[in-house]
Design a protein around this motif. Structure first.
Motif, short mmCIF file in Angstrom:
data_model
loop_
_atom_site.label_atom_id
_atom_site.label_comp_id
_atom_site.label_asym_id
_atom_site.label_seq_id
_atom_site.Cartn_x
_atom_site.Cartn_y
_atom_site.Cartn_z
N VAL A 1 90.21 76.68 -10.19
CA VAL A 1 89.92 75.47 -9.40
C VAL A 1 90.39 75.62 -7.95
CG1 VAL A 1 90.16 72.95 -9.34
CG2 VAL A 1 90.36 74.16 -11.53
N TYR A 2 89.55 75.20 -7.02
CA TYR A 2 89.97 75.05 -5.63
C TYR A 2 89.55 73.68 -5.13
CZ TYR A 2 85.12 76.23 -4.27
OH TYR A 2 83.75 76.24 -4.14
N ASP A 3 90.09 73.32 -3.98
CA ASP A 3 89.82 72.02 -3.36
C ASP A 3 88.87 72.29 -2.19
OD1 ASP A 3 89.94 69.77 -1.72
OD2 ASP A 3 92.10 69.49 -1.92
N VAL A 4 87.67 71.71 -2.22
CA VAL A 4 86.68 72.00 -1.16
C VAL A 4 87.15 71.52 0.22
CG1 VAL A 4 84.70 71.98 -2.75
CG2 VAL A 4 85.33 69.87 -1.53
N SER B 1 83.10 64.28 3.62
CA SER B 1 83.32 64.32 5.07
C SER B 1 84.47 65.25 5.46
CB SER B 1 83.59 62.90 5.60
OG SER B 1 84.77 62.40 5.01
N GLU B 2 85.33 65.58 4.48
CA GLU B 2 86.47 66.47 4.76
C GLU B 2 86.24 67.89 4.27
OE1 GLU B 2 90.32 64.72 3.59
OE2 GLU B 2 89.27 62.79 3.58
N ARG B 3 85.04 68.14 3.77
CA ARG B 3 84.76 69.46 3.20
C ARG B 3 84.89 70.57 4.25
NH1 ARG B 3 81.07 72.02 -0.63
NH2 ARG B 3 80.25 70.07 -1.44
N VAL B 4 85.56 71.66 3.86
CA VAL B 4 85.63 72.83 4.74
C VAL B 4 85.11 74.10 4.05
CG1 VAL B 4 87.54 71.97 6.16
CG2 VAL B 4 88.05 73.32 4.10
N VAL B 5 84.96 74.06 2.73
CA VAL B 5 84.40 75.21 2.01
C VAL B 5 82.99 74.84 1.55
CG1 VAL B 5 84.66 76.85 0.10
CG2 VAL B 5 86.71 75.89 1.19
N SER B 6 82.00 75.58 2.04
CA SER B 6 80.61 75.24 1.73
C SER B 6 80.26 75.63 0.30
CB SER B 6 79.66 75.93 2.70
OG SER B 6 79.61 77.32 2.42
N LYS B 7 79.20 75.02 -0.20
CA LYS B 7 78.73 75.35 -1.54
C LYS B 7 78.30 76.81 -1.60
CE LYS B 7 75.81 73.46 -5.19
NZ LYS B 7 74.94 72.34 -5.57
N LYS B 8 77.69 77.30 -0.51
CA LYS B 8 77.24 78.69 -0.48
C LYS B 8 78.41 79.66 -0.63
CE LYS B 8 74.41 82.10 1.80
NZ LYS B 8 75.41 83.16 1.59
N GLU B 9 79.53 79.34 -0.02
CA GLU B 9 80.70 80.21 -0.17
C GLU B 9 81.15 80.27 -1.63
OE1 GLU B 9 83.62 80.11 3.48
OE2 GLU B 9 82.73 78.11 3.24
N GLY B 10 81.09 79.14 -2.29
CA GLY B 10 81.43 79.11 -3.71
C GLY B 10 80.48 79.96 -4.53
N ILE B 11 79.19 79.83 -4.25
CA ILE B 11 78.17 80.61 -4.95
C ILE B 11 78.39 82.10 -4.74
CG2 ILE B 11 75.69 81.18 -4.96
CD1 ILE B 11 75.17 78.17 -4.35
N ASP B 12 78.68 82.48 -3.49
CA ASP B 12 78.89 83.90 -3.17
C ASP B 12 80.12 84.46 -3.89
OD1 ASP B 12 76.68 83.83 -1.58
OD2 ASP B 12 77.78 83.71 0.32
N PHE B 13 81.19 83.68 -3.91
CA PHE B 13 82.42 84.09 -4.62
C PHE B 13 82.10 84.30 -6.11
CE2 PHE B 13 87.14 83.88 -5.08
CZ PHE B 13 87.20 83.80 -6.47
N ALA B 14 81.39 83.34 -6.68
CA ALA B 14 81.09 83.40 -8.12
C ALA B 14 80.24 84.62 -8.45
CB ALA B 14 80.38 82.12 -8.55
N ARG B 15 79.28 84.95 -7.58
CA ARG B 15 78.46 86.15 -7.80
C ARG B 15 79.34 87.39 -7.76
NH1 ARG B 15 73.55 84.23 -4.78
NH2 ARG B 15 72.44 83.11 -6.42
N GLU B 16 80.20 87.46 -6.75
CA GLU B 16 81.04 88.64 -6.57
C GLU B 16 81.97 88.86 -7.75
OE1 GLU B 16 84.36 90.39 -3.42
OE2 GLU B 16 83.16 88.65 -2.86
N TYR B 17 82.54 87.77 -8.27
CA TYR B 17 83.53 87.89 -9.34
C TYR B 17 82.93 87.69 -10.73
CZ TYR B 17 87.33 88.19 -5.99
OH TYR B 17 88.17 88.62 -5.00
N GLY B 18 81.64 87.49 -10.81
CA GLY B 18 81.01 87.32 -12.11
C GLY B 18 81.44 86.06 -12.83
#
Ligand code: GDP
Length: 209
Positions: free
Chosen positions: A89-92, A131-148
């Motif tokens: 879990v992370y906080d967006v 409104s306080e988001r700093v981590v984009s959804k795409k970054e999450g998707i990319d991380f998930a792909r990289e780490y399976g």
């Protein structure tokens, strides 16, 4: 209690990991609070139990929370032992909680996880604070792909995608034969047969990316 003696096909141990304050405990409560809860003895780590029916199987989920121990980096191999699923879990709204998953948590999983095929789910929490988001959804998707990993964004506060998070993880575990094998650590089959199963059936929707 009758709940603790319910019949089930599989017992899965699921872990919540990630930095302090990302919402692990809230996520766990959000998922389990409408169900009967078995509280563990307070020996550092804490877990809650939820019975669900998914993929045609009756499941007993033991979901472990760190009970704040992550702050002291004292989670040990026993926390990870025998887990079939790990929820990262992370906080967006806090980038450090995202980078720590790759810098610290992923390494710890590799070190301690005993089930090689253990299913991982990356969870970006607190999407209600858009409104306080700093981590984009795409970054999450990319991380998930990289780490399976599987990936989902949710809000433990509003309960958006909370059920889906656990369901997707569990369905993936059910598709992983080595995690279901008789004798696989943590999995016990049909131990309790005294009571009829409670119908906790629910359907799953697909991961949202
Ligand atoms: P933990 O340390 O990872 O177990 O985090 P907690 O579950 O204790 O949550 C830390 C803080 O974040 C608490 O004040 C929670 O109420 C809050 N929180 C948790 N999840 C959410 C969420 O989805 N949205 C918002 N806005 N706050 C949340």
């Amino acid at each position: 209690s009758s709940t603790s003696q319910q019949e089930f096909d599989y017992l899965f141990k699921l872990l919540l990991i990630g930095d302090s304050g990302v919402g692990k405990s809230t996520l766990l409560l959000s998922f389990t609070s409408d169900a009967f809860e078995e509280l563990s003895p307070t020996i550092g780590v804490d877990f809650k139990v939820k019975h669900v029916t998914l993929g045609g199987k009756k499941l007993k989920l033991a979901i472990w929370d760190t009970a704040g121990q992550e702050r002291f980096r004292t989670l040990t191999s026993s926390y990870y032992r025998g887990a079939q699923g790990i929820i990262m879990v992370y906080d967006v709204t806090r980038r450090d909680t995202f980078t720590n998953l790759s810098d610290i948590w992923a390494k710890e999983i590799d070190l301690y996880s005993t089930n090689q095929d253990c299913v991982k789910m990356l969870v970006g929490n607190k999407v209600d604070k858009e409104s306080e988001r700093v981590v984009s959804k795409k970054e999450g998707i990319d991380f998930a792909r990289e780490y399976g990993c599987l990936f989902i964004e949710c809000s433990a506060k509003t309960r958006v995608n909370v059920e889906q998070c656990f369901e997707e993880l569990v369905l993936k575990i059910l598709e992983t034969p080595s995690l279901l094998a008789e004798g696989s650590s943590g999995v016990k089959k049909n131990i309790f047969k005294q009571n009829p199963p409670q119908d906790g059936a629910s359907t799953s929707s697909c991961c949202s990316w």
